[in-house]
Design a protein around this motif. Structure first.
Motif, PDB file in Angstrom:
ATOM      1  N   ARG A 177       0.590  -1.383   0.055  1.00  0.00           N
ATOM      2  CA  ARG A 177      -0.090  -0.124   0.051  1.00  0.00           C
ATOM      3  C   ARG A 177       0.837   1.203   0.047  1.00  0.00           C
ATOM      4  O   ARG A 177       0.610   2.118  -0.693  1.00  0.00           O
ATOM      5  N   ALA A 178       1.841   1.262   0.766  1.00  0.00           N
ATOM      6  CA  ALA A 178       2.995   2.279   0.726  1.00  0.00           C
ATOM      7  C   ALA A 178       3.646   2.582  -0.514  1.00  0.00           C
ATOM      8  O   ALA A 178       3.624   3.817  -0.809  1.00  0.00           O
ATOM      9  N   GLU A 179       3.715   1.423  -1.280  1.00  0.00           N
ATOM     10  CA  GLU A 179       4.453   1.579  -2.634  1.00  0.00           C
ATOM     11  C   GLU A 179       3.661   2.420  -3.578  1.00  0.00           C
ATOM     12  O   GLU A 179       3.809   3.074  -4.424  1.00  0.00           O
ATOM     13  N   LEU A 199       1.523  15.195   0.365  1.00  0.00           N
ATOM     14  CA  LEU A 199       0.720  14.858   1.155  1.00  0.00           C
ATOM     15  C   LEU A 199       0.923  13.250   0.959  1.00  0.00           C
ATOM     16  O   LEU A 199       0.825  12.615   2.134  1.00  0.00           O
ATOM     17  N   ALA A 200       0.929  12.763  -0.061  1.00  0.00           N
ATOM     18  CA  ALA A 200       1.106  11.332  -0.357  1.00  0.00           C
ATOM     19  C   ALA A 200       2.316  10.910   0.181  1.00  0.00           C
ATOM     20  O   ALA A 200       2.497   9.971   0.884  1.00  0.00           O
ATOM     21  N   TYR A 201       3.530  11.603  -0.008  1.00  0.00           N
ATOM     22  CA  TYR A 201       4.996  11.165   0.569  1.00  0.00           C
ATOM     23  C   TYR A 201       4.807  11.075   2.316  1.00  0.00           C
ATOM     24  O   TYR A 201       5.389  10.251   2.792  1.00  0.00           O
ATOM     25  N   SER A 202       4.219  12.203   2.806  1.00  0.00           N
ATOM     26  CA  SER A 202       4.403  12.475   4.249  1.00  0.00           C
ATOM     27  C   SER A 202       3.349  11.559   4.832  1.00  0.00           C
ATOM     28  O   SER A 202       3.985  10.955   5.839  1.00  0.00           O
ATOM     29  N   ARG A 203       2.428  10.825   4.243  1.00  0.00           N
ATOM     30  CA  ARG A 203       1.600   9.842   4.778  1.00  0.00           C
ATOM     31  C   ARG A 203       2.418   8.455   4.916  1.00  0.00           C
ATOM     32  O   ARG A 203       2.553   8.253   5.873  1.00  0.00           O
ATOM     33  N   VAL A 204       3.203   8.492   3.789  1.00  0.00           N
ATOM     34  CA  VAL A 204       4.100   7.065   3.672  1.00  0.00           C
ATOM     35  C   VAL A 204       5.021   7.228   4.794  1.00  0.00           C
ATOM     36  O   VAL A 204       5.305   6.201   5.680  1.00  0.00           O
ATOM     37  N   GLU A 207       3.494   6.733   8.142  1.00  0.00           N
ATOM     38  CA  GLU A 207       3.335   5.300   8.436  1.00  0.00           C
ATOM     39  C   GLU A 207       4.225   4.425   8.466  1.00  0.00           C
ATOM     40  O   GLU A 207       4.101   3.364   9.316  1.00  0.00           O
ATOM     41  N   MET A 208       5.381   4.287   7.664  1.00  0.00           N
ATOM     42  CA  MET A 208       6.346   3.327   7.516  1.00  0.00           C
ATOM     43  C   MET A 208       7.633   3.847   8.161  1.00  0.00           C
ATOM     44  O   MET A 208       8.537   2.776   8.448  1.00  0.00           O
ATOM     45  N   GLY A 209       7.772   4.820   8.750  1.00  0.00           N
ATOM     46  CA  GLY A 209       9.150   4.939   9.748  1.00  0.00           C
ATOM     47  C   GLY A 209      10.227   4.929   8.918  1.00  0.00           C
ATOM     48  O   GLY A 209      10.583   5.519   7.940  1.00  0.00           O
ATOM     49  N   GLU A 213      10.264   1.713   2.630  1.00  0.00           N
ATOM     50  CA  GLU A 213       9.050   2.611   1.885  1.00  0.00           C
ATOM     51  C   GLU A 213       9.467   3.850   2.880  1.00  0.00           C
ATOM     52  O   GLU A 213       9.077   5.088   2.001  1.00  0.00           O
ATOM     53  N   GLY A 214       9.560   4.101   4.009  1.00  0.00           N
ATOM     54  CA  GLY A 214       9.710   5.306   4.740  1.00  0.00           C
ATOM     55  C   GLY A 214      10.884   6.360   4.214  1.00  0.00           C
ATOM     56  O   GLY A 214      10.729   7.356   4.317  1.00  0.00           O
ATOM     57  N   ALA A 215      11.922   5.184   3.969  1.00  0.00           N
ATOM     58  CA  ALA A 215      13.146   5.787   3.619  1.00  0.00           C
ATOM     59  C   ALA A 215      12.981   6.506   2.101  1.00  0.00           C
ATOM     60  O   ALA A 215      13.443   7.702   1.840  1.00  0.00           O
ATOM     61  N   ALA A 216      12.486   5.768   1.318  1.00  0.00           N
ATOM     62  CA  ALA A 216      12.028   6.150   0.015  1.00  0.00           C
ATOM     63  C   ALA A 216      10.954   7.577  -0.094  1.00  0.00           C
ATOM     64  O   ALA A 216      11.260   8.483  -0.817  1.00  0.00           O
TER      65      ALA A 216
END
Length: 413
Positions: A177-179, A199-204, A207-209, A213-216
């Motif tokens: 879902r993060a991808e 907004l999309a990037y900030s949500r990931v 959520e993913m820390g 996916e969080g690093a991406a």
């Protein structure tokens, strides 16, 4: 060579003596893989798969190896064997469908520039998987892959967003879902909607820390800040990523950080030229090559000796390649490298990774152009031709005897 043929003869002779010896047949299949005799490897693997009732697992692994080695026709055949022998409902059926579609995509992208018709066929294969086998992880991955093709290769970003919206739901893995959300942000950015992308990037990121996916997401937020001219915010985020375990993310972070650092501390402390260059790169990301190239040309004309001149020439070379003008691209790369072909020596700026990338790209398109006739040059060229796919990462000392001052080279298999 002779030694390989001797080993093959020994294995075949032993197999003739004991045709039911599974270990010997397994060794023979592995032998063909290691010697790159892919057709023989495929025949042996299919035979073993049937004999041992493996459900296609061996064929699937071989198909992925074939993909990685550029043997796309045989890879497609391997995945098709899985489907023929075990069906889409078999234990590896959906994975084989997904990998077969991915093989079409990889084959299309192996061409420069990518084959748009072949990419369209790959997108159709992904769509068929998602429609015929909806609801699961394989369908979600097919939609995600199709969205990338639609948005960035076929000029259909709105259709891509519709595909990505379907990759949701609590039953799907959080990483998947993060991808999809990262890809959504990428498409929105390409559509000129930076606020939605943020907004999309900030949500990931939230959520993913610290997960991959969080690093991406952190890198994309840094890149977005760079595109918008907020260089200090971009640098702050990039510094947190330089030691990331994922090489691709770390490489991208290092390269972008050095682009900002070099061009804010040399002869343009205001950052005006860098801001204009970042705007040109944003236009390229938004698939607006005409305005981007005009801006690049104006920058080069106004400041031909600026630190960014190499980067500008490199971007123009990529545009020429995209227009199927390899000779023009080579001329631009030659201009970039002119007067300083020793990338391992004292380049104009110590951290100029773009110059190194230009060198390898020039070698790939025209191996003997622009290389000095010296011992190191010859050895280095041999290395380039044997392993042309490289990435850049600080601190690597893989080939210090060839490039004692170029510490950013890392081979990618």
């Amino acid at each position: 060579g002779a030694e390989a043929r001797a080993v093959e003869g020994l294995l075949l002779a032993e197999q003739d003596k004991a045709p039911d010896d599974i270990i010997l047949r397994d060794l023979l299949a592995d032998f063909y893989v290691h010697t790159g005799e892919w057709q023989e490897a495929l025949l042996q693997s299919r035979s073993l798969d049937r004999l041992l009732a493996e459900g296609g697992e061996r064929l699937l692994r071989l198909g992925q190896s074939l993909q990685a080695n550029g043997q796309f026709a045989l890879a497609e055949k391997a995945f098709s064997y899985v489907l023929t022998d075990h069906g889409a409902g078999g234990p590896q059926g959906l994975t084989a469908l997904l990998e077969r579609a991915r093989t079409l995509e990889l084959q299309a992208r192996a061409q420069q520039p990518p084959d748009s018709l072949a990419l369209r066929r790959a997108a159709e294969a992904y769509a068929a998987l998602a429609e015929e086998h909806p609801g699961g992880t394989h369908a979600a991955r097919a939609r995600l892959a199709r969205a990338q093709i639609l948005a960035f290769s076929l000029g259909a970003p709105e259709a891509a967003l519709a595909e990505l919206a379907a990759v949701d739901g609590p039953r799907l893995p959080a990483a998947l879902r993060a991808e999809a959300r990262l890809a959504t942000g990428d498409v929105q950015l390409a559509l000129g909607q930076p606020a939605r992308a943020r907004l999309a990037y900030s949500r990931v990121e939230a959520e993913m820390g610290d997960a991959q996916e969080g690093a991406a997401a952190k890198f994309r937020l840094a890149r977005l800040a760079y595109f918008l001219g907020d260089f200090e915010a971009a640098k702050a985020r990039l510094l947190t990523l330089k030691d990331n375990a994922q090489d691709d993310i770390a490489n991208d972070a290092i390269r972008l950080y050095l682009t900002i650092f070099d061009n804010l501390t040399i002869d343009d402390s205001t950052g005006a030229t860098l801001r204009a260059f970042a705007q040109a790169q944003r236009l390229l990301y938004e698939r607006q090559p005409g305005p981007a190239e005009r801006l690049l040309d104006s920058l080069l004309a106004a400041a031909p000796q600026h630190a960014l001149a190499d980067d500008i020439l490199y971007e123009k070379a990529q545009l020429a390649l995209a227009r199927r003008q390899p000779q023009q691209a080579l001329a631009l790369l030659a201009q970039l490298l002119a007067g300083n072909l020793w990338l391992w020596g004292m380049t104009r700026y110590k951290h100029n990774l773009g110059r190194a990338e230009a060198y390898f790209q020039a070698a790939a398109h025209h191996p003997y152009a622009m290389i000095e006739e010296t011992t190191r040059g010859k050895v280095g060229l041999h290395y380039v031709r044997q392993m042309p796919r490289i990435a850049f990462i600080l601190g690597n000392r893989l080939v210090p005897f060839l490039w004692p001052d170029a510490f950013y080279l890392r081979v990618v298999p």
